[in-house]
Design a protein around this motif. Structure first.
Motif, PDB file in Angstrom:
ATOM      1  N   ARG A  56      -2.832  10.429  -1.321  1.00 36.22           N
ATOM      2  CA  ARG A  56      -3.056   9.882   0.011  1.00 36.22           C
ATOM      3  C   ARG A  56      -3.418  10.986   0.994  1.00 36.22           C
ATOM      4  O   ARG A  56      -2.934  12.125   0.892  1.00 36.22           O
ATOM      5  N   HIS A  80      -6.987   7.278   0.584  1.00 37.32           N
ATOM      6  CA  HIS A  80      -6.751   8.206  -0.521  1.00 37.32           C
ATOM      7  C   HIS A  80      -8.079   8.859  -0.901  1.00 37.32           C
ATOM      8  O   HIS A  80      -9.141   8.252  -0.702  1.00 37.32           O
ATOM      9  N   ALA A 118       0.829  -1.208   0.000  1.00 30.08           N
ATOM     10  CA  ALA A 118       0.000   0.000   0.000  1.00 30.08           C
ATOM     11  C   ALA A 118       0.863   1.257   0.000  1.00 30.08           C
ATOM     12  O   ALA A 118       0.570   2.234  -0.704  1.00 30.08           O
ATOM     13  N   ASP A 119       1.938   1.246   0.785  1.00 26.51           N
ATOM     14  CA  ASP A 119       2.814   2.412   0.834  1.00 26.51           C
ATOM     15  C   ASP A 119       3.593   2.577  -0.472  1.00 26.51           C
ATOM     16  O   ASP A 119       3.813   3.698  -0.937  1.00 26.51           O
ATOM     17  N   ASP A 159      -5.175   6.599   8.836  1.00 27.16           N
ATOM     18  CA  ASP A 159      -4.395   5.408   8.519  1.00 27.16           C
ATOM     19  C   ASP A 159      -4.902   4.146   9.206  1.00 27.16           C
ATOM     20  O   ASP A 159      -4.230   3.118   9.214  1.00 27.16           O
ATOM     21  N   ALA A 192       1.458   4.156  -3.287  1.00 23.96           N
ATOM     22  CA  ALA A 192       0.822   5.451  -3.005  1.00 23.96           C
ATOM     23  C   ALA A 192       1.155   6.509  -4.063  1.00 23.96           C
ATOM     24  O   ALA A 192       0.255   7.238  -4.512  1.00 23.96           O
ATOM     25  N   ARG A 223      -4.665   2.497   4.265  1.00 22.75           N
ATOM     26  CA  ARG A 223      -4.184   3.741   3.705  1.00 22.75           C
ATOM     27  C   ARG A 223      -5.366   4.388   2.994  1.00 22.75           C
ATOM     28  O   ARG A 223      -6.036   3.747   2.190  1.00 22.75           O
TER      29      ARG A 223
END
Length: 400
Positions: free
Chosen positions: A287, A311, A273-274, A292, A277, A309
């Motif tokens: 994001r 967005h 997920a990171d 979180d 982003a 996460r």
């Protein structure tokens, strides 16, 4: 950059819209123009066309005889597929080269007559369709292009249906009336939506939203909008995103809701997920760092299990939230179960809508929707969770 896919049926007025957007400052990539260039005399494209259709489709000067070739391919769909198989890859290659020259903050408009037919909608932040009825378009082709009515109908039949085009559109520009009305609509689209959208993408910021919660009646267009957005999200990180699901109230037909599309992107873990982003931000979903994790529920009280996460869409014309969660986690399961429970149980829809309307009235004067969202949490935990779990056990529900 902001990428716009512009399309419309033959004689819809698409070229007028393209010209206006270019005047306003867009970088225009004209697929029709490119399609002509890639088959000019001496090009590899023309050689391939001659190999496929024979030298009789050339003029005495060695140029492509477009009317003769057009008569062949619009009469025979299989021949049209052969031609498209030659032309479309060359057009895309040339368009990509032009696109690569665009700079940060540019608004790039690709004028693609067969955008819907070739399934390219997910390549753009927005798809704009110029629309007019078949009768109007036939009249234009007869009066302005010298076609017979039969020829005009044949050209229209060779393209996507009007319904298919409009369902693929984020924006439909009506060109059934006055030319100035169409140009005014284009100007408004540019000023009110495209400029702000491009700025948001460049800055990596979400679009601003109205203050306080506003509940509206269920809209038929919500599922279609969700499908379009889901396609773009999947295209942004192919292989890393396992699925994109329409969740939340707008996924439930008949349920009144805020006009905000909620989507869940499934990944294997939060590291993925990171990593994706920045790709999601480029696709128009930057994001929002402050959000979180979800509120833990009694069945899984450990807050670490509820990581996500969050967005939000950079498009000022379509509010949308994207929740990126790892497959199998409690928050991922809850989002899918809640949607499916609402879809299956009318009493749940009624109870949830009544609760939302009550809270929306109480928080109507708020400066944001955060207090409204926080106020719903006790209902999710104390009312919905046990009922959902009981329904899942009774029906044997499993995540799709």
């Amino acid at each position: 950059m902001l990428k716009i896919g512009l399309t419309g049926g033959i004689a819809s007025g698409k070229s007028l819209v393209a010209s206006r957007l270019q005047e306003l400052g867009a970088l225009l990539i004209d697929a029709d123009l490119i399609a002509r260039r890639v088959v000019e005399r001496g090009t590899p494209g023309l050689e391939r066309v001659v190999e496929a259709f024979g030298p009789s489709i050339l003029t005495e000067d060695g140029e492509l005889d477009r009317p003769k070739l057009g008569a062949i391919v619009f009469r025979d769909p299989s021949q049209r597929e052969v031609l498209n198989g030659i032309i479309h890859p060359l057009v895309r290659q040339s368009a990509a080269a032009t696109m690569a020259q665009a700079t940060d903050g540019d608004i790039v408009v690709q004028d693609i007559p067969l955008l819907v037919e070739t399934g390219q909608g997910s390549n753009f932040h927005l798809v704009v369709v110029v629309d007019a009825s078949e009768d109007i378009r036939v009249q234009r082709m007869v009066e302005l292009r010298g076609m017979t009515p039969e020829e005009a109908h044949s050209r229209i039949a060779a393209q996507a249906t009007r319904q298919a085009r409009n369902e693929a559109a984020d924006v439909v520009l009506d060109n059934a009336g006055d030319r100035n009305d169409l140009l005014a609509a284009v100007d408004a689209l540019w000023t009110d939506r495209l400029v702000a959208f491009a700025e948001n993408i460049s800055r990596g910021t979400r679009a601003s939203r109205q203050e306080g919660p506003v509940i509206v009646e269920s809209e038929e267009g919500w599922p279609r909008a969700a499908r379009r957005l889901a396609g773009r999200i999947l295209a942004a990180a192919p292989g890393d995103i396992l699925a994109v699901d329409h969740i939340g109230s707008t996924a439930v037909p008949g349920l009144a809701a805020k006009d905000v599309i909620d989507l869940q992107a499934t990944v294997t873990d939060m590291a993925t997920a990171d990593r994706i982003a920045p790709l999601l931000a480029t696709a128009g979903f930057p994001r929002v760092p402050a959000a979180d994790r979800d509120a833990p529920k009694p069945s899984a009280p450990d807050p670490e299990q509820w990581q996500k996460r969050f967005h939000a869409n950079a498009d000022p014309g379509r509010a949308a939230n994207l929740h990126v969660r790892a497959a199998g986690t409690p928050g991922w399961r809850y989002a899918l179960l809640f949607r499916d429970w609402l879809l299956a149980e009318p009493y749940a829809v009624s109870a949830y809508e009544a609760h939302k309307r009550d809270l929306a009235d109480k928080h109507a004067g708020d400066s944001s929707t955060v207090p409204y969202a926080d106020a719903k949490e006790p209902w999710f935990t104390e009312v919905a969770s046990p009922l959902m779990d009981e329904w899942a056990e009774r029906t044997g529900w499993e995540p799709p």
